[in-house]
Design an enzyme around this catalytic site. Structure first.
Site, PDB file in Angstrom:
ATOM      1  NE  ARG A  43      -0.448   0.810   4.837  1.00 20.69           N
ATOM      2  CZ  ARG A  43      -0.554   0.356   6.087  1.00 20.69           C
ATOM      3  NH1 ARG A  43      -1.304  -0.687   6.346  1.00 20.69           N
ATOM      4  NH2 ARG A  43       0.086   0.967   7.058  1.00 20.69           N
ATOM      5  N   GLY A  44       0.216   2.397  -0.117  1.00 24.05           N
ATOM      6  CA  GLY A  44       0.889   3.690   0.036  1.00 24.05           C
ATOM      7  C   GLY A  44       2.056   3.886  -0.928  1.00 24.05           C
ATOM      8  CB  ILE A  45       5.292   5.596  -0.332  1.00 28.49           C
ATOM      9  CG1 ILE A  45       4.708   6.980   0.023  1.00 28.49           C
ATOM     10  CG2 ILE A  45       6.631   5.731  -1.036  1.00 28.49           C
ATOM     11  CD1 ILE A  45       5.544   7.785   1.015  1.00 28.49           C
TER      12      ILE A  45
ATOM     13  CE1 TYR B 231       8.682   7.504  10.096  1.00 26.15           C
ATOM     14  CE2 TYR B 231       9.009   9.876   9.963  1.00 26.15           C
ATOM     15  CZ  TYR B 231       8.694   8.677   9.363  1.00 26.15           C
ATOM     16  OH  TYR B 231       8.403   8.652   8.014  1.00 26.15           O
TER      17      TYR B 231
ATOM     18  CB  ILE C 168       3.752  11.537   0.419  1.00 30.10           C
ATOM     19  CG1 ILE C 168       5.251  11.864   0.300  1.00 30.10           C
ATOM     20  CG2 ILE C 168       3.261  10.827  -0.842  1.00 30.10           C
ATOM     21  CD1 ILE C 168       5.626  12.887  -0.739  1.00 30.10           C
TER      22      ILE C 168
END
Ligand code: NAI
Length: 235
Positions: free
Chosen positions: A12-14, A141, A174
């Site tokens: 999924r996603g990027i 993170y 994003i």
């Protein structure tokens, strides 16, 4: 000739956008996924990157199905945001274990195969603008994403003589599920600080990754490529 590519967290996603972009360029593409069904048209291999045995099994499966991995995109990552004084040690170490140590596990396994093949290879690590700029509430993170820069540059030095390039892509904000969850006001505030005045698309990250894995990027290694609308420029 089709290359064997693997994108972690590519369901999924990027990661999915990257996997689709590489497949569109003619590569055989496998993606790791953890739950649900893998995306259609791509080889889905079940894998949690916090578990070395699962990483090994996933690579073995990819090797059997489409050959040794020649292009690796280490994209899988998580966030567990909290102000530092309120952050538990587990929230810190688990983010590091997935984003940084997980990348180490995957890259180590991939490099073994690349060296055995003796035909070079391409490695792209997905970091974040936050790793370069810092971000309140994200010490775990940001540390993991900054760590990927040191990791990638060191590895680029280790592997350059073997024709293996290692580059880092640092996305800004994003359009994904993550940013869709931001309150409208907060999103507008962020966009004010982005010179291009908007969030990026997953396709724009995928395009940069495809370039870095392609022939035209043969002399680029150890680079940190921002794809962030200018948000983090100057680092
Ligand atoms: P996402 O949450 O939609 O996708 C993350 C993927 O990583 C998922 O497929 C998930 O299953 C996988 N994953 C997480 N932990 C895993 C584990 N232990 N083992 C195997 N797979 C695991 O996130 P998104 O937004 O697509 O982000 C992809 C990468 O881009 C991440 O590394 C993220 O930190 C980075 N990034 C994202 C930005 C954004 O604006 N969305 C900005 C900057 C960086």
């Amino acid at each position: 000739m089709a290359r064997s590519a693997l994108v972690t967290g590519g369901s999924r996603g990027i990661g999915l956008a990257i996997a689709r972009e590489l497949a569109a360029g003619g590569d055989d593409v496998a993606v790791t996924y953890r739950s649900g069904e893998p995306p259609e048209g791509l080889l889905g291999v079940h894998c949690d990157i916090t578990d070395t045995a699962q990483v090994d099994a996933a690579f073995t499966r990819v090797e059997e199905e489409q050959g040794p991995v020649e292009v690796l995109v280490a994209n899988a990552g998580i966030t567990k945001d909290q102000l530092m004084l309120l952050m538990s040690e587990d929230d810190f170490t688990s983010v590091l274990d997935t984003n940084l140590t997980g990348t180490f596990r995957v890259v180590k396994r991939a490099v073994r195969g690349m060296l055995r093949r003796r035909r070079g290879g391409r490695i792209v690590l997905i970091s974040s603008v936050v790793g370069l700029m810092g971000s309140g509430g994200q010490v775990n993170y940001a540390a993991s994403k900054a760590g990927l820069v040191g990791f990638g540059r060191s590895l680029a030095r280790e592997l350059g003589s073997r024709g293996i390039t290692v580059n880092i892509v640092a996305p800004g904000f994003i359009e994904t599920d993550m940013t869709a969850a931001l309150p409208e006001e907060r999103a507008a505030e962020i966009k004010k600080n982005v010179p291009l005045g908007r969030f990026g698309s997953t396709g724009e990250i995928a395009a940069a990754v495809r370039f870095l894995t392609g022939e035209n990027a043969g002399y680029i290694t150890g680079a940190v490529i921002p794809v962030d609308g200018g948000l983090g420029m100057g680092h």
